[in-house]
Design a protein around this motif. Structure first.
Motif, PDB file in Angstrom:
ATOM      1  N   PHE A 144      36.052  35.426  41.229  1.00 43.60           N
ATOM      2  CA  PHE A 144      36.787  35.420  39.969  1.00 43.60           C
ATOM      3  C   PHE A 144      36.091  36.331  38.953  1.00 43.60           C
ATOM      4  O   PHE A 144      34.906  36.599  39.051  1.00 43.60           O
ATOM      5  CB  PHE A 144      36.868  33.990  39.420  1.00 43.60           C
ATOM      6  CG  PHE A 144      37.519  33.022  40.357  1.00 43.60           C
ATOM      7  CD1 PHE A 144      38.872  32.742  40.257  1.00 43.60           C
ATOM      8  CD2 PHE A 144      36.778  32.392  41.364  1.00 43.60           C
ATOM      9  CE1 PHE A 144      39.475  31.847  41.135  1.00 43.60           C
ATOM     10  CE2 PHE A 144      37.381  31.500  42.246  1.00 43.60           C
ATOM     11  CZ  PHE A 144      38.735  31.226  42.130  1.00 43.60           C
ATOM     12  N   ASP A 145      36.863  36.756  37.970  1.00 48.55           N
ATOM     13  CA  ASP A 145      36.313  37.611  36.915  1.00 48.55           C
ATOM     14  C   ASP A 145      35.419  36.840  35.952  1.00 48.55           C
ATOM     15  O   ASP A 145      34.525  37.417  35.329  1.00 48.55           O
ATOM     16  CB  ASP A 145      37.454  38.267  36.123  1.00 48.55           C
ATOM     17  CG  ASP A 145      38.219  39.292  36.945  1.00 48.55           C
ATOM     18  OD1 ASP A 145      37.563  40.078  37.661  1.00 48.55           O
ATOM     19  OD2 ASP A 145      39.462  39.286  36.893  1.00 48.55           O
ATOM     20  N   SER A 146      35.672  35.552  35.801  1.00 52.79           N
ATOM     21  CA  SER A 146      34.876  34.726  34.893  1.00 52.79           C
ATOM     22  C   SER A 146      34.558  33.403  35.585  1.00 52.79           C
ATOM     23  O   SER A 146      35.236  33.018  36.548  1.00 52.79           O
ATOM     24  CB  SER A 146      35.630  34.480  33.583  1.00 52.79           C
ATOM     25  OG  SER A 146      36.896  33.898  33.832  1.00 52.79           O
ATOM     26  N   PRO A 147      33.527  32.687  35.115  1.00 53.02           N
ATOM     27  CA  PRO A 147      33.136  31.434  35.784  1.00 53.02           C
ATOM     28  C   PRO A 147      34.241  30.375  35.721  1.00 53.02           C
ATOM     29  O   PRO A 147      34.993  30.295  34.742  1.00 53.02           O
ATOM     30  CB  PRO A 147      31.906  30.987  34.991  1.00 53.02           C
ATOM     31  CG  PRO A 147      31.421  32.201  34.277  1.00 53.02           C
ATOM     32  CD  PRO A 147      32.642  33.027  33.991  1.00 53.02           C
ATOM     33  N   LEU A 148      34.333  29.567  36.771  1.00 52.41           N
ATOM     34  CA  LEU A 148      35.219  28.408  36.751  1.00 52.41           C
ATOM     35  C   LEU A 148      34.531  27.269  36.018  1.00 52.41           C
ATOM     36  O   LEU A 148      33.303  27.132  36.054  1.00 52.41           O
ATOM     37  CB  LEU A 148      35.570  27.972  38.179  1.00 52.41           C
ATOM     38  CG  LEU A 148      36.374  28.948  39.026  1.00 52.41           C
ATOM     39  CD1 LEU A 148      36.675  28.322  40.388  1.00 52.41           C
ATOM     40  CD2 LEU A 148      37.667  29.368  38.341  1.00 52.41           C
ATOM     41  N   LYS A 153      34.627  40.019  43.121  1.00 51.09           N
ATOM     42  CA  LYS A 153      34.527  39.841  41.678  1.00 51.09           C
ATOM     43  C   LYS A 153      33.186  39.161  41.362  1.00 51.09           C
ATOM     44  O   LYS A 153      32.497  38.681  42.277  1.00 51.09           O
ATOM     45  CB  LYS A 153      35.710  39.005  41.172  1.00 51.09           C
ATOM     46  CG  LYS A 153      37.069  39.717  41.319  1.00 51.09           C
ATOM     47  CD  LYS A 153      38.232  38.805  40.930  1.00 51.09           C
ATOM     48  CE  LYS A 153      39.571  39.509  41.093  1.00 51.09           C
ATOM     49  NZ  LYS A 153      39.877  40.395  39.956  1.00 51.09           N
ATOM     50  N   PRO A 154      32.790  39.107  40.113  1.00 53.65           N
ATOM     51  CA  PRO A 154      31.424  38.655  39.782  1.00 53.65           C
ATOM     52  C   PRO A 154      31.079  37.220  40.178  1.00 53.65           C
ATOM     53  O   PRO A 154      29.910  36.925  40.446  1.00 53.65           O
ATOM     54  CB  PRO A 154      31.371  38.813  38.258  1.00 53.65           C
ATOM     55  CG  PRO A 154      32.410  39.837  37.931  1.00 53.65           C
ATOM     56  CD  PRO A 154      33.498  39.633  38.939  1.00 53.65           C
ATOM     57  N   TYR A 155      32.044  36.320  40.219  1.00 48.90           N
ATOM     58  CA  TYR A 155      31.741  34.907  40.422  1.00 48.90           C
ATOM     59  C   TYR A 155      32.479  34.381  41.658  1.00 48.90           C
ATOM     60  O   TYR A 155      33.712  34.363  41.694  1.00 48.90           O
ATOM     61  CB  TYR A 155      32.134  34.091  39.183  1.00 48.90           C
ATOM     62  CG  TYR A 155      31.467  34.581  37.927  1.00 48.90           C
ATOM     63  CD1 TYR A 155      30.182  34.161  37.587  1.00 48.90           C
ATOM     64  CD2 TYR A 155      32.117  35.502  37.095  1.00 48.90           C
ATOM     65  CE1 TYR A 155      29.556  34.628  36.439  1.00 48.90           C
ATOM     66  CE2 TYR A 155      31.502  35.978  35.948  1.00 48.90           C
ATOM     67  CZ  TYR A 155      30.223  35.537  35.626  1.00 48.90           C
ATOM     68  OH  TYR A 155      29.593  36.003  34.491  1.00 48.90           O
ATOM     69  N   THR A 156      31.713  33.964  42.655  1.00 50.63           N
ATOM     70  CA  THR A 156      32.294  33.479  43.914  1.00 50.63           C
ATOM     71  C   THR A 156      32.120  31.974  44.043  1.00 50.63           C
ATOM     72  O   THR A 156      31.036  31.435  43.762  1.00 50.63           O
ATOM     73  CB  THR A 156      31.650  34.185  45.116  1.00 50.63           C
ATOM     74  OG1 THR A 156      31.984  35.588  45.073  1.00 50.63           O
ATOM     75  CG2 THR A 156      32.147  33.605  46.434  1.00 50.63           C
ATOM     76  N   TYR A 157      33.189  31.309  44.484  1.00 53.80           N
ATOM     77  CA  TYR A 157      33.175  29.859  44.674  1.00 53.80           C
ATOM     78  C   TYR A 157      33.832  29.508  46.000  1.00 53.80           C
ATOM     79  O   TYR A 157      34.759  30.179  46.449  1.00 53.80           O
ATOM     80  CB  TYR A 157      33.957  29.144  43.559  1.00 53.80           C
ATOM     81  CG  TYR A 157      33.378  29.294  42.183  1.00 53.80           C
ATOM     82  CD1 TYR A 157      32.568  28.299  41.629  1.00 53.80           C
ATOM     83  CD2 TYR A 157      33.652  30.440  41.420  1.00 53.80           C
ATOM     84  CE1 TYR A 157      32.051  28.435  40.350  1.00 53.80           C
ATOM     85  CE2 TYR A 157      33.143  30.580  40.142  1.00 53.80           C
ATOM     86  CZ  TYR A 157      32.338  29.582  39.613  1.00 53.80           C
ATOM     87  OH  TYR A 157      31.823  29.720  38.352  1.00 53.80           O
ATOM     88  N   ALA A 187      42.524  36.120  41.936  1.00 55.88           N
ATOM     89  CA  ALA A 187      41.241  35.927  42.618  1.00 55.88           C
ATOM     90  C   ALA A 187      41.051  37.019  43.665  1.00 55.88           C
ATOM     91  O   ALA A 187      42.009  37.679  44.094  1.00 55.88           O
ATOM     92  CB  ALA A 187      41.178  34.555  43.272  1.00 55.88           C
ATOM     93  N   GLY A 188      39.803  37.219  44.088  1.00 65.09           N
ATOM     94  CA  GLY A 188      39.497  38.235  45.080  1.00 65.09           C
ATOM     95  C   GLY A 188      38.765  37.643  46.274  1.00 65.09           C
ATOM     96  O   GLY A 188      38.539  36.430  46.365  1.00 65.09           O
ATOM     97  N   GLU A 189      38.386  38.526  47.189  1.00 69.78           N
ATOM     98  CA  GLU A 189      37.575  38.127  48.332  1.00 69.78           C
ATOM     99  C   GLU A 189      36.179  37.726  47.857  1.00 69.78           C
ATOM    100  O   GLU A 189      35.754  38.097  46.754  1.00 69.78           O
ATOM    101  CB  GLU A 189      37.475  39.283  49.332  1.00 69.78           C
ATOM    102  CG  GLU A 189      38.790  39.718  49.938  1.00 69.78           C
ATOM    103  CD  GLU A 189      39.369  38.683  50.871  1.00 69.78           C
ATOM    104  OE1 GLU A 189      38.577  37.926  51.484  1.00 69.78           O
ATOM    105  OE2 GLU A 189      40.609  38.613  50.999  1.00 69.78           O
ATOM    106  N   PRO A 190      35.440  36.958  48.659  1.00 70.81           N
ATOM    107  CA  PRO A 190      34.077  36.599  48.271  1.00 70.81           C
ATOM    108  C   PRO A 190      33.253  37.850  47.944  1.00 70.81           C
ATOM    109  O   PRO A 190      33.228  38.808  48.714  1.00 70.81           O
ATOM    110  CB  PRO A 190      33.534  35.880  49.509  1.00 70.81           C
ATOM    111  CG  PRO A 190      34.738  35.380  50.218  1.00 70.81           C
ATOM    112  CD  PRO A 190      35.822  36.381  49.965  1.00 70.81           C
ATOM    113  N   GLY A 191      32.623  37.843  46.778  1.00 71.69           N
ATOM    114  CA  GLY A 191      31.793  38.970  46.372  1.00 71.69           C
ATOM    115  C   GLY A 191      32.534  40.124  45.741  1.00 71.69           C
ATOM    116  O   GLY A 191      31.908  41.041  45.190  1.00 71.69           O
TER     117      GLY A 191
END
Length: 378
Positions: free
Chosen positions: A319-323, A297-301, A291-295
């Motif tokens: 995240f790179d893909s949706p959860l 990667k394409p999908y932030t949760y 996972a990455g920091e908010p924003g």
């Protein structure tokens, strides 16, 4: 990460034996080269099913009271050191059964219990407070903060008690490098150095991030050798985090995705409040695999727990893909100050405990159920 622990549903803690072993080898090398003894601080980690492995590398355990002292003596062996800000009179005789070293927090505690401990053949010491703060941003973890209840300041030291003492203890660090220890020792020697000579031991407490990649171990070894050569004393360290740093995980699943004001929120089956309370106490944002920091990667949760506490939020991640419901997430560096602090607020089940062995097998060593929740309070 490998397969899910056989028979364990999420959430569960997973200890990586190979990474634990790597930490232990580093600690053993430091102790051998510096000529010091290193203890496991059980307040950070007390998963005793791996004590047989740890005791091959460390000299014993450090305890904060009766139960930890008993656990260390019975399950680990070696030396058992105990420190408490104030000992209970109705527990002290039992503590004497398990402890080898007893550290007192104040002259008053030495007066109450010192003679009894010495008569029982125990080595006793006094915790010192050099009044030298090296913490940044976490006052709750600073034993040297003004008004601290931990340790005896130079002003409060009673020299008449010094002949009774076998050693001194200092714990001033939290997740720090050896440069902070050097600053602390400079202040400690300036204030208390004249009392160190002739004592059997000096315990430098915990908070030493010895197994961290950027930790300056050469400086630590130099500092320990200086103390040994200058004062002729045995030196102890009692790290907790360094023993299991980056060796544990908390595996969890997504239960549901909800939205609020355009923010996507993943509700997990693990709780910050129940399963990783330091996230709220410190506070901090725990590392999450892939996972990455908010924003970033394409999908932030926003990741939150299933309890009724509005602030039961672990943090924002991308995240790179949706959860989706059923997605598995793996929080990292979850062996330290996690299992020892879990609770059952809201009737939350405690996470199972598993070990990934060096051959890759994942073994569940402990599961918890309704009775663990029910029997705590009645």
């Amino acid at each position: 990460m490998g397969g899910r622990s056989a028979g364990a549903r999420t959430p569960y803690f997973l200890l990586d034996e190979e990474k634990l072993l790597r930490n232990l080898e580093i600690l053993k090398e430091v102790s051998d080269r510096a000529g010091c003894k290193i203890l496991l601080a059980q307040k950070a980690f007390s998963m005793f099913s791996v004590y047989p492995l740890i005791r091959k590398y460390l000299a014993g355990t450090a305890a904060s009271g009766l139960y930890e002292a008993r656990l260390g003596a019975e399950e680990f062996g070696g030396e058992t050191h105990v420190f408490s800000p104030a000992y209970r009179r109705d527990e002290f005789e039992e503590i004497l059964k398990y402890a080898d070293h007893l550290v007192f927090n104040s002259p008053g505690q030495v007066k109450k219990f010192g003679e009894r401990a010495k008569a029982a053949g125990k080595s006793i010491g006094l915790r010192l407070n050099p009044e030298c703060s090296t913490q940044e941003g976490h006052a709750i973890y600073d034993p040297c903060a003004p008004g601290s209840r931990l340790g005896t300041t130079l002003e409060e030291l009673e020299e008449s008690l010094l002949p009774m003492l076998d050693g001194f203890h200092m714990h001033t660090l939290c997740e720090q490098n050896s440069d902070a220890l050097e600053v602390t020792l400079r202040a400690a020697e300036e204030k208390f150095g004249k009392y160190f000579a002739g004592k059997r031991w000096l315990n430098l407490g915990g908070g030493h991030h010895i197994t961290r990649e950027d930790y300056d171990r050469e400086r630590l070894i130099r500092l320990i050798r200086h103390l040994k050569n200058t004062y002729g004393t045995e030196v102890y360290l009692e790290p907790g985090e360094a023993v299991v740093l980056n060796a544990g995980y908390l595996v969890t699943e997504v239960l549901e995705i909800v939205k609020n004001n355009g923010m996507e929120i993943a509700i997990l089956d693990t709780s910050a409040a129940c399963h990783m309370p330091d996230v709220l106490e410190m506070p901090y944002r725990p590392p999450l695999k892939d996972a990455g920091e908010p924003g970033e990667k394409p999908y932030t949760y926003r990741l939150g727990g299933p309890t009724c506490l509005a602030g039961d939020v672990i943090g924002d991640y991308s995240f790179d893909s949706p959860l989706r419901e059923g997605s598995t997430l793996v929080f990292e560096d979850m062996a330290l100050y996690t299992m020892v602090k879990t609770n059952t607020f809201n009737g939350m089940p405690l996470p199972a405990l598993a070990i990934r062995r060096r051959d890759g097998r994942v073994e569940t060593v402990k599961t918890f159920g309704y009775e663990d929740f029910k029997t705590r309070l009645s």
